[in-house]
Scaffold this active site. Structure first.
Site, PDB file in Angstrom:
ATOM      1  N   ARG A 330      11.528-112.108  18.117  1.00  0.00           N
ATOM      2  CA  ARG A 330      11.609-110.986  19.053  1.00  0.00           C
ATOM      3  C   ARG A 330      10.264-110.821  19.739  1.00  0.00           C
ATOM      4  O   ARG A 330       9.222-110.856  19.090  1.00  0.00           O
ATOM      5  CB  ARG A 330      11.961-109.709  18.287  1.00  0.00           C
ATOM      6  CG  ARG A 330      12.397-108.546  19.123  1.00  0.00           C
ATOM      7  CD  ARG A 330      13.788-108.738  19.687  1.00  0.00           C
ATOM      8  NE  ARG A 330      14.747-109.052  18.645  1.00  0.00           N
ATOM      9  CZ  ARG A 330      15.354-108.132  17.898  1.00  0.00           C
ATOM     10  NH1 ARG A 330      15.072-106.864  18.053  1.00  0.00           N
ATOM     11  NH2 ARG A 330      16.257-108.499  17.011  1.00  0.00           N
ATOM     12  N   SER A 418      18.742-106.872  21.196  1.00  0.00           N
ATOM     13  CA  SER A 418      19.389-105.861  20.364  1.00  0.00           C
ATOM     14  C   SER A 418      19.177-104.469  20.961  1.00  0.00           C
ATOM     15  O   SER A 418      19.515-104.226  22.111  1.00  0.00           O
ATOM     16  CB  SER A 418      18.871-105.952  18.930  1.00  0.00           C
ATOM     17  OG  SER A 418      19.599-105.101  18.080  1.00  0.00           O
ATOM     18  N   HIS A 419      18.577-103.559  20.197  1.00  0.00           N
ATOM     19  CA  HIS A 419      18.395-102.178  20.642  1.00  0.00           C
ATOM     20  C   HIS A 419      16.980-101.937  21.161  1.00  0.00           C
ATOM     21  O   HIS A 419      16.610-100.787  21.430  1.00  0.00           O
ATOM     22  CB  HIS A 419      18.654-101.227  19.473  1.00  0.00           C
ATOM     23  CG  HIS A 419      17.757-101.480  18.300  1.00  0.00           C
ATOM     24  ND1 HIS A 419      17.984-102.502  17.407  1.00  0.00           N
ATOM     25  CD2 HIS A 419      16.618-100.865  17.893  1.00  0.00           C
ATOM     26  CE1 HIS A 419      17.030-102.480  16.486  1.00  0.00           C
ATOM     27  NE2 HIS A 419      16.189-101.506  16.757  1.00  0.00           N
ATOM     28  N   LYS A 428      18.614-114.495  17.528  1.00  0.00           N
ATOM     29  CA  LYS A 428      19.186-114.412  16.191  1.00  0.00           C
ATOM     30  C   LYS A 428      19.836-115.761  15.915  1.00  0.00           C
ATOM     31  O   LYS A 428      20.688-116.214  16.687  1.00  0.00           O
ATOM     32  CB  LYS A 428      20.193-113.265  16.098  1.00  0.00           C
ATOM     33  CG  LYS A 428      19.561-111.890  16.275  1.00  0.00           C
ATOM     34  CD  LYS A 428      20.590-110.768  16.176  1.00  0.00           C
ATOM     35  CE  LYS A 428      19.930-109.403  16.308  1.00  0.00           C
ATOM     36  NZ  LYS A 428      20.900-108.295  16.234  1.00  0.00           N
ATOM     37  N   ASP A 553      25.330-100.634  19.851  1.00  0.00           N
ATOM     38  CA  ASP A 553      23.965-100.927  20.303  1.00  0.00           C
ATOM     39  C   ASP A 553      23.996-102.008  21.375  1.00  0.00           C
ATOM     40  O   ASP A 553      25.061-102.456  21.822  1.00  0.00           O
ATOM     41  CB  ASP A 553      23.063-101.304  19.128  1.00  0.00           C
ATOM     42  CG  ASP A 553      23.387-102.661  18.551  1.00  0.00           C
ATOM     43  OD1 ASP A 553      22.480-103.272  17.955  1.00  0.00           O
ATOM     44  OD2 ASP A 553      24.542-103.112  18.688  1.00  0.00           O
ATOM     45  N   ASP A 555      23.565-105.188  21.610  1.00  0.00           N
ATOM     46  CA  ASP A 555      24.252-106.474  21.460  1.00  0.00           C
ATOM     47  C   ASP A 555      25.523-106.373  20.628  1.00  0.00           C
ATOM     48  O   ASP A 555      26.111-107.380  20.259  1.00  0.00           O
ATOM     49  CB  ASP A 555      23.320-107.531  20.866  1.00  0.00           C
ATOM     50  CG  ASP A 555      22.886-107.241  19.447  1.00  0.00           C
ATOM     51  OD1 ASP A 555      22.568-108.181  18.702  1.00  0.00           O
ATOM     52  OD2 ASP A 555      22.856-106.054  19.096  1.00  0.00           O
ATOM     53  N   ASP A 557      26.280-105.386  17.529  1.00  0.00           N
ATOM     54  CA  ASP A 557      26.415-105.652  16.096  1.00  0.00           C
ATOM     55  C   ASP A 557      26.205-104.401  15.243  1.00  0.00           C
ATOM     56  O   ASP A 557      26.230-104.478  14.018  1.00  0.00           O
ATOM     57  CB  ASP A 557      25.484-106.783  15.647  1.00  0.00           C
ATOM     58  CG  ASP A 557      24.010-106.465  15.839  1.00  0.00           C
ATOM     59  OD1 ASP A 557      23.179-107.347  15.594  1.00  0.00           O
ATOM     60  OD2 ASP A 557      23.689-105.338  16.263  1.00  0.00           O
ATOM     61  N   ARG A 558      26.002-103.226  15.885  1.00  0.00           N
ATOM     62  CA  ARG A 558      25.840-101.992  15.125  1.00  0.00           C
ATOM     63  C   ARG A 558      26.795-100.930  15.652  1.00  0.00           C
ATOM     64  O   ARG A 558      27.203-100.960  16.805  1.00  0.00           O
ATOM     65  CB  ARG A 558      24.395-101.482  15.210  1.00  0.00           C
ATOM     66  CG  ARG A 558      23.396-102.407  14.542  1.00  0.00           C
ATOM     67  CD  ARG A 558      22.070-101.713  14.312  1.00  0.00           C
ATOM     68  NE  ARG A 558      21.393-101.406  15.564  1.00  0.00           N
ATOM     69  CZ  ARG A 558      20.730-100.272  15.789  1.00  0.00           C
ATOM     70  NH1 ARG A 558      20.680 -99.334  14.866  1.00  0.00           N
ATOM     71  NH2 ARG A 558      20.115-100.083  16.935  1.00  0.00           N
ATOM     72  N   HIS A 640      24.449-101.472  10.791  1.00  0.00           N
ATOM     73  CA  HIS A 640      25.000-102.808  10.547  1.00  0.00           C
ATOM     74  C   HIS A 640      25.990-102.733   9.381  1.00  0.00           C
ATOM     75  O   HIS A 640      25.660-102.217   8.316  1.00  0.00           O
ATOM     76  CB  HIS A 640      23.894-103.794  10.172  1.00  0.00           C
ATOM     77  CG  HIS A 640      22.983-104.162  11.292  1.00  0.00           C
ATOM     78  ND1 HIS A 640      23.270-105.150  12.194  1.00  0.00           N
ATOM     79  CD2 HIS A 640      21.780-103.675  11.652  1.00  0.00           C
ATOM     80  CE1 HIS A 640      22.280-105.263  13.062  1.00  0.00           C
ATOM     81  NE2 HIS A 640      21.355-104.377  12.763  1.00  0.00           N
TER      82      HIS A 640
END
Length: 779
Positions: A330, A418-419, A428, A553, A555, A557-558, A640
């Site tokens: 990241r 992501s966020h 990832k 979020d 992407d 995944d949450r 998650h």
């Protein structure tokens, strides 16, 4: 009577048409006949397998019931009772074993199970859960357990020892359960297995069908076992006619073909009053027609394939080692991350794959503006290492993970920030089914820095859309028992395209909110763990009188959740609901949660027959622990959730939303009432404190000071697997370092407001001495 009196020769054009029609009818008859025969065989094989499955279900249920009965009855033996009353479990076990030839071992424990809880990992979580279930149900129960290094059938039942509550445990060989499965006739090419959760107790037949075997599964009573079955995909008969329909139609077509051949032979019945058709111009034969069509057809265009020329050498780039984090890569776009950096990372990932003999990898990206350039660089590096790339386009991260399974690639990279803020992006990475983290991530940096990069002939590149397959896979498994009205807030993240379609596919009425993908995130930041980001969702739920609000979020995944009443349901409470549901079908299963979760979660999992385990925060760290412990479910306070039961074990906010709605739609109460029933305390959301220095160094100093003898934390139970968590009898606090941004993360929970204030003040006071005087510290 002469030939001319009964018929006449057909004109040439009729003969040619008859021949052409006959050929077509014969081909169609053959196709329908072959399809019907294939479907007939497939139906017969599926029926044979279903009969074998049902035979195994009945025999296994009988075997489980027989062993439960056997232990309960043998505990009533006067000699066993006498020995237990005298506090002599060894003699009781000896007598019981002597009357039970199949048993391998018999043990007794007092009801507090202190020896088991002293080292639950060594004792075996499944065996511990079995004993707890026997005590809580006050009945004999059986399950497949790990006993030492072996997998066995365990049977437990409540008992009395020296006048106090106790529990008896008997260990038996697995053949007690698997005898019928080992002997039953399994049709060739099919698959049959006895399962507990995701563990195959025993299996027969084509192991390649294991992943689809739950479609034909049957539960074995209430034992937690099930018999899974699968047959090869034979497709379906044309036009859904079925085997018999295809065979009948083939016969009709064959008769019509014979009539066409009669016409093609040149004979036609003389019509009574019909006029002779005028002779037309000579027509080409069937063969001439095919030749002419072939000559007129445009030349076929070859499918586009990637060039196999030698690639240009990648330019030297400056790598910032700080972007290689604990569980992903990241960094800031333009300074830390560029297309050239992405190419190096891609070649490093491809080099790891080459060493493991892996060739195919899926690549996808979220909706950030920097995504296309970084994906381009990543693909360039992967292909330079000789890897074949399947680009699934702009999709949520869990869809990339799904594609790695669905397309049988086994590896995947999601280019996502992501966020994090819009100027961040990252990677990832999954290689061979394992999410890279820790040393594997830093190993990529070392490989690039040392020039240990594999080069080969360029790999191929294929674009493929899997979004519809992803939605269909979930909708085939999850359907709501009653419709629910939900607001889906994607925060302009990449989930905005798929989330509404998925939720509608499972039977929900969806009100989309900020579902237009925009990498600048103009409305609010796509981070559902921040209550401020849920304010618009709360208002929209009230405005549309929806049953629930779902937030995703950046992407996908949450997951975040708000009720009709405007309450934010923190993910650790959602995990309680998920755990209770999963444990109904998988008693004794392990449930993993991170250090930020409520202290009430462990007790809740135990009371529902599960095995709780606290672990480090981080999606890749959780997934690694799930593989190690064979856990069926895991979750993090950040939102998650990881379902291994009925899913693939990766974190997926969209799938988690579907499972949540499935549970809520199956209850008589409203979603708000169901969620309000979950245990709760006085708690805070995640509190994030930005720091200039290394957050890990600050946390290390904080933890070291807390463990000193005269520390204010001396009376607490300290956990240091990830930062410092201090648990008191009335609450707990946590300080850890974020692995995605330079911030400290804190969270607090207590039985009442006074205890919460006391714990927060203690953390604030201790942390203040480690930060600059002018550093803001609002806890």
């Amino acid at each position: 009577m002469t030939k001319m009196e009964t018929g006449r020769q057909a004109p040439p054009e009729i003969k040619r048409a008859g021949r052409l029609l006959a050929v077509l009818l014969i081909l169609l008859a053959g196709w329908f006949g072959w399809s019907g025969a294939q479907q007939w065989r497939a139906d017969a094989r599926e029926q044979q397998l279903a009969d074998a499955r049902d035979q195994v279900v009945a025999a296994t249920a009988a075997a489980v019931a027989a062993q439960e009965r056997a232990l309960a009855q043998r505990l009533q033996d006067p000699q066993v009772q006498a020995a237990l009353e005298q506090g002599d479990p060894d003699t009781a076990a000896l007598v019981l074993r002597g009357a039970w030839p199949d048993v391998e071992e018999v043990l007794f424990w007092r009801a507090d199970l202190a020896p088991a809880y002293a080292d639950a990992g060594e004792f075996g979580y499944a065996r511990l859960a079995l004993l707890e279930r026997a005590l809580s149900t006050d009945a004999a129960v059986a399950a497949v357990v790990r006993d030492g290094q072996d997998i066995r059938l365990g049977v437990a039942a409540p008992a009395r020892m020296s006048g106090a509550a106790a529990v008896a445990y008997a260990r038996l060989p697995l053949r007690t359960l698997t005898a019928t499965l080992d002997q039953v006739a399994v049709p060739e090419g099919s698959y049959l297995a006895l399962r507990q959760g995701n563990y195959n107790v025993s299996e027969r037949g084509a192991g390649a069908l294991s992943g689809s075997a739950d479609a034909l599964s049957r539960e074995v009573g209430k034992s937690g076992l099930r018999t899974a079955a699968a047959v090869p995909d034979a497709g379906s008969a044309p036009f859904q006619l079925g085997a018999m329909g295809c065979l009948v139609l083939a016969g009709v077509l064959a008769v019509l073909a014979l009539l066409a051949l009669v016409v093609a032979s040149g004979w036609m019945p003389r019509p009574g009053r019909a006029r002779e058709a005028a002779a037309g111009e000579p027509q080409p034969t069937f063969g001439q027609t095919l030749e002419r069509e072939a000559a007129d057809a445009p030349a076929p265009v070859a499918a586009a394939r990637p060039a196999r020329t030698e690639p240009e050498p990648l330019p030297d780039v400056a790598l910032d080692p700080g972007i290689f984090r604990a569980y992903d890569i990241r960094g800031v776009v333009g300074t830390q991350l560029t297309a050239q950096v992405a190419a190096r990372i891609g070649q490093a990932i491809g080099s790891v794959m080459a060493e493991q003999g892996l060739t195919d990898i899926v690549v996808g990206r979220d909706g950030r503006l920097s995504g296309p350039d970084l994906v381009g660089g990543l693909i360039e590096g992967l292909r330079k290492a000789g890897r074949n790339v399947i680009d699934v386009g702009m999709v949520p991260t869990p869809v990339v993970y799904f594609a790695a399974y669905h397309l049988r690639a086994g590896s995947g990279v999601a280019v996502t920030g992501s966020h994090n803020p819009p100027d961040y992006n990252g990677f990832k990475i999954v290689v061979g089914g394992e999410t890279l983290s820790g040393d594997a991530i830093t190993g990529l940096y070392a490989r690039i820095a040392e020039g240990r990069l594999h080069e080969a002939a360029p790999g191929s590149l294929l674009q493929q859309d899997v979004a519809d397959d992803y939605i269909q896979r979930i909708a085939d498994d999850v359907q709501l028992e009653r419709p629910l009205k939900v607001v889906a807030d994607a925060g302009n993240g990449v989930a905005g395209d798929i989330a509404p379609r998925l939720l509608e596919a499972i039977g929900a009425e969806v009100v989309p909110l900020y579902c237009e993908i925009d990498g600048t995130f103009p409305n609010h930041h796509p981070d559902p763990s921040e209550p401020a980001n849920l304010e618009d969702l709360i208002q929209t739920v009230k405005q549309f009188d929806a049953d629930l609000g779902l937030a995703f979020d950046g992407d996908g995944d949450r997951l975040g959740v708000v009720t009709r009443d405007g309450k934010v349901i923190f993910p650790d409470r959602l995990l309680m609901l998920f755990a209770a549901d999963v444990l109904q079908r998988n008693p004794g299963a392990m449930v993993i949660y991170d250090v930020k979760c409520t202290g009430k979660l462990s007790d809740y999992i135990l009371r529902n027959g599960g095995s709780p385990l606290m672990w480090k925060t981080g999606h890749s760290l959780i997934k690694s622990k799930m593989r190690e412990t064979e856990a069926e479910l895991a979750g993090e306070m950040s939102g998650h959730f990881f379902f291994k039961e009925r899913w693939y074990g990766f974190d997926d906010g969209l799938y988690s939303a579907a499972r949540l709605l499935e549970i809520l739609a199956g209850r008589m109460e409203t979603p708000s009432e169901v969620l309000d029933e979950l245990p709760d305390g006085v708690s805070t959301p995640e509190i994030k404190v930005a720091v200039d220095g290394s957050p890990h160094e600050i946390v290390g100093r904080f933890a070291a000071a807390a463990q000193e003898e005269d520390s204010p934390f001396a009376g607490a139970r300290l956990t240091t697997i990830d930062g410092l968590r201090a648990d008191w009898s009335d609450g707990w606090g946590l300080l850890r370092a974020s692995n995605t941004t330079p911030v400290l993360v804190l969270r607090f929970e207590a039985d009442n407001e006074a205890a919460l204030v006391r714990i927060r003040d203690l953390y604030r006071e201790q942390l203040r001495g480690l930060l600059p005087d002018d550093a803001p510290l609002e806890l």
